[in-house]
Design a protein around this motif. Sequence first.
Motif, PDB file in Angstrom:
ATOM      1  N   UNK A 345       0.716  -1.144  -0.008  1.00 16.12           N
ATOM      2  CA  UNK A 345       0.058   0.056  -0.158  1.00 16.12           C
ATOM      3  C   UNK A 345       0.844   1.186  -0.139  1.00 16.12           C
ATOM      4  N   UNK A 346       0.347   2.456  -0.013  1.00 12.16           N
ATOM      5  CA  UNK A 346       1.131   3.472   0.000  1.00 12.16           C
ATOM      6  C   UNK A 346       2.164   3.475  -1.200  1.00 12.16           C
ATOM      7  N   UNK A 347       3.581   3.750  -0.838  1.00 10.99           N
ATOM      8  CA  UNK A 347       4.278   3.687  -2.014  1.00 10.99           C
ATOM      9  C   UNK A 347       5.264   2.369  -1.689  1.00 10.99           C
ATOM     10  N   UNK A 348       4.868   1.500  -1.038  1.00 15.07           N
ATOM     11  CA  UNK A 348       5.616   0.248  -0.767  1.00 15.07           C
ATOM     12  C   UNK A 348       5.823  -0.289  -2.106  1.00 15.07           C
ATOM     13  N   UNK A 349       7.129  -1.088  -2.141  1.00 16.71           N
ATOM     14  CA  UNK A 349       7.601  -1.840  -3.209  1.00 16.71           C
ATOM     15  C   UNK A 349       7.717  -3.159  -2.818  1.00 16.71           C
ATOM     16  N   UNK A 376      -0.021   3.444  -4.554  1.00 14.60           N
ATOM     17  CA  UNK A 376       0.749   3.736  -5.464  1.00 14.60           C
ATOM     18  C   UNK A 376       1.874   2.729  -5.415  1.00 14.60           C
ATOM     19  N   UNK A 377       1.596   1.510  -4.979  1.00 13.98           N
ATOM     20  CA  UNK A 377       2.736   0.483  -4.628  1.00 13.98           C
ATOM     21  C   UNK A 377       2.860  -0.208  -5.773  1.00 13.98           C
ATOM     22  N   UNK A 378       3.814  -1.190  -5.818  1.00 15.82           N
ATOM     23  CA  UNK A 378       4.223  -1.855  -6.899  1.00 15.82           C
ATOM     24  C   UNK A 378       4.420  -3.436  -6.144  1.00 15.82           C
ATOM     25  N   UNK A 379       4.013  -4.571  -6.761  1.00 19.84           N
ATOM     26  CA  UNK A 379       3.893  -5.742  -6.320  1.00 19.84           C
ATOM     27  C   UNK A 379       4.371  -6.653  -7.330  1.00 19.84           C
ATOM     28  N   UNK A 380       5.543  -7.327  -7.043  1.00 22.01           N
ATOM     29  CA  UNK A 380       5.838  -8.297  -8.094  1.00 22.01           C
ATOM     30  C   UNK A 380       6.155  -9.766  -7.454  1.00 22.01           C
ATOM     31  N   UNK A 409      -1.528   1.661  -8.968  1.00 21.56           N
ATOM     32  CA  UNK A 409      -0.362   0.673  -8.458  1.00 21.56           C
ATOM     33  C   UNK A 409      -0.203  -0.404  -9.517  1.00 21.56           C
ATOM     34  N   UNK A 410       0.677  -1.245  -9.325  1.00 26.43           N
ATOM     35  CA  UNK A 410       1.099  -2.055 -10.300  1.00 26.43           C
ATOM     36  C   UNK A 410       1.243  -3.392  -9.826  1.00 26.43           C
ATOM     37  N   UNK A 411       0.797  -4.550 -10.792  1.00 24.10           N
ATOM     38  CA  UNK A 411       1.176  -5.792 -10.159  1.00 24.10           C
ATOM     39  C   UNK A 411       1.688  -6.759 -11.174  1.00 24.10           C
ATOM     40  N   UNK A 412       2.747  -7.308 -11.006  1.00 22.09           N
ATOM     41  CA  UNK A 412       3.651  -7.989 -11.953  1.00 22.09           C
ATOM     42  C   UNK A 412       3.930  -9.472 -11.481  1.00 22.09           C
TER      43      UNK A 412
ATOM     44  N   UNK B 369       1.385  -5.177 -15.021  1.00 22.45           N
ATOM     45  CA  UNK B 369       0.030  -4.499 -14.892  1.00 22.45           C
ATOM     46  C   UNK B 369      -0.102  -3.298 -14.195  1.00 22.45           C
ATOM     47  N   UNK B 370      -0.608  -2.342 -14.821  1.00 23.20           N
ATOM     48  CA  UNK B 370      -0.672  -0.989 -14.172  1.00 23.20           C
ATOM     49  C   UNK B 370      -2.217  -0.493 -14.028  1.00 23.20           C
TER      50      UNK B 370
END
Lengths: 490, 440
Positions: A345-349, A376-380, A409-412, B369-370
Amino acid sequence: MPAVQETIERVKLIDVDQYKYGFETEIEMEKAPRGLSEETVRFISAKKNEPAWMLEWRLDAYRRWRTMREPDWARVDYPKIDYDDLYYYAAPKGFKEGPASLDDLDPAILETYKKLGIPLREVAMLEGIPGSNVAVDAVFDSVSVATTFKAELAKAGVIFMPISEAIREHPDLVRQYLGTVVPVTDNYFATLNSAVFSDGSFVYIPPGVRCPMELSTYFRINERNTGQFERTLIIADKGSYVSYLEGCTAPRRDENQLHAAVVELVTLDDAEIKYSTVQNWYPGDSEGKGGIYNFVTKRGDCRGKNSIITWTQVETGSAITWKYPSCILRGDGSRGEFYSIAISNGKQQVDSGTKMIHLGKNTTSKVISKGIAAGRSDNTYRGLISAHRRATGARNFTNCDSLLIGDQCGAHTVPYLESNNASAVFEHEATTSKISEDQMFYCQSRGLSDEEAVALIVNGFVKEVLQKLPMEFAVEAQKLIAISLEGSVG
Amino acid sequence: MAAQVSVIRTAAETGLSELFDRLKGGLPGDVAVREQALSGFRERGLPHRRVEEFKYFDLRALMREAAPPAGRPGPTELALAFNQASAFADVPAARLTFVNGHLAGELSEISALPAGIEAISLADALASGDPRLAELGAVATAATNPVYQLNTAFLRDGAVIRIPAGLAPAQPLALRFVNTGASAFSTASRVLVLVEEGASVTVLESHEGPDGIGYQPNGVVEFVVGDRAQVKHVRLNAEGSDALALSTLTVKLGAEASFDTLNTVTGSQSARHQVFLMFAGENSRAAVDGVTLLKGSQHADSTLVVDHAVPHCTSRETFKTILDGDAKGVFQGKIIVRPHAQKTDGGMKSDTLLLSDGASMNNKPELEIFADDVVCGHGATCGALDEDLLFYLRSRGLPAREAESLLLQAFVGPPLEALENDAVRDGLVARVEGWLANRA
């Protein structure tokens, strides 16, 4: 879509601004001089009264680390860390190495753990009372401040103590296994850890022993500008079993703090280790200021036949997570499992996942990963499944689902599947309709919809693991259980 | 004490550099563009296994030396090439033949094209500064790709083809790439196909060449597909047994357009086919499929990047791979969903059968994915033929080999059966059957 709504609500509840473990304990600390040099390494080693071989081991790691480059392949972005501007050792002032009784402990520390939901004193009182069944090793910055239930564990032959103590008391065991799963030169952060690790837990379960209680370590970073470098080594000898839990929190601060841990697990024939983590380091504020950099190397080695290692993780904290708990399935018939819920969550990566290396015959592995990205987080999810030439009959099932909440946010997913053996069967999926045709059919025949059936199966499955967490973790973890698969992407 | 890193160049890398310096004066078009494209190579050399996109296709190790570029073919080579060309021979089609990467224009194929379709050789287009060349390089994700850049630097010939708005030729357009030579050579060709608004066309692309010669083709085909246009693209790699075949397909899709591509691989020693597809207009759909049949020590890599840059598009990727002997298969697929590309529907699947213990498969199905309101999924499987199925067929009296062949045919069936053109489908099915028969 009520199920999705519920999930969204639950994720909001654990939003970064709601971080409730962000308090700071005012306590006088003794620190190593700022920066990293051979002197720092010698300082830490001397503080721990380590034998000469350990110091050599550390210095060797330090020299190698100086020649290494920080990895940049993960999908995380952070300003360069100045390793020479950190404190590598911090301990409460006047803290003496060795088995201190709780009475000697600074009341402020006891209070801290109490606030975190781990009342060390009460735990101590409960020792010897049947039904109380979690032994805790509490690690405060660089030192282990208390280990409970030691006596009762000793009766069963189980060794559970801070690793610094184990190096002095069981040097042969430590020497035999330390660095055999995660070699000194494994990667940048593991090598750094090998040089400067300060404390952590050591567990040895003798042959045929089923550890009578859950073992647990609670890591707390308190001091400013310090990194925490803990090292955990768990050995399950033939036919033994242990369940181990790890929890982490840190105060709310504007600065970023480094946490570079190494965890090594070894299972011999027919042994089983369950390793569960609830990782809740301070994630930084909603603007991405502060938070822990969690760069952790965790690896299990199923060295013996038919041994089992299970990793379960609930990841909600840290500004940046770089973590791939892995299993080397060396023994024939061994099994590796990885269950993960990662919420950002937030700007976590978050860049997390697992590696399942199939070396032995008829080895099996299962990977269930759920990533939830919000704000605005990114989760890979990054995972490797590989079967080597001799790994006949290897089997893997992988399922990774991601859910995005919000459009920033982004999920990869970055899965690698390497099969070098025709009889190895790999299945990787992200579609929710294929968990198990039979289970699905059964649920559906009882009138559940597709969606409900999947939720029931996966949640029931996750729940089984989460329910084994001790109370203080369970409250937090329960919030994450009911996560829906609806609207999820692979 | 930072270690001094000295860059060691392989023979192929030195060779390519020298070749370029020697050739550049004689190559058509703007030499600055070529220099620019080669700058990445000059700096980093050929991509190797430490470069993420080439992790499973180590071009530095695979390319032993830089083969000299094939010259414009003479009459004997042309005659030889035409005798050799067998791919899609039974399919009624308008054909354009490229011999060693050069458009064999003198064979009057261009004048035989259906009315309305324009084609000129790329060498001519480059020399005359044809304005249509501005459409080249339309897909951003391909621009920095090392294989694509090498093609740009060494580009000799190819074609620019325009299918005007609304045109729907009855027969497919077949691009035949035939390679011929007695010793190692390299080719660098590029075909730009402009399919204008509302046009509908089937494009066949075949690659053939001599066995036993280590030639190195590097071909690019670029499609720019207008709004409401429809393209069906079928590609066949039947290159010679020792070829190191590099190929790139780029596709830029307009709105409400449709694009289907199938790549079939049976040939080459080492082959890498890259697809870069970008949705530039809404409500479009695309299918990227592959059938790969490898044996011996063959090595084939399918790499694709599907870029959902706009909302409301659908993509499907289906890859089937059968590996025998010591063959190595690679699938690297990536679906990108850009911010605001809501309502994207993406589905990627790679299935592999390993028929022998020596075979190996590397799968990397990736999602990036964004956007939150999307449906994306990917699946990958890898394993041996199902014993139960084999047993069932054998209990019905089928010999082991036949039972296997039947199951293998069924395995690769779906992408082939989806082909609408009967002659094309039958041709490819016959190739699969031939491959299976040769296994025995």
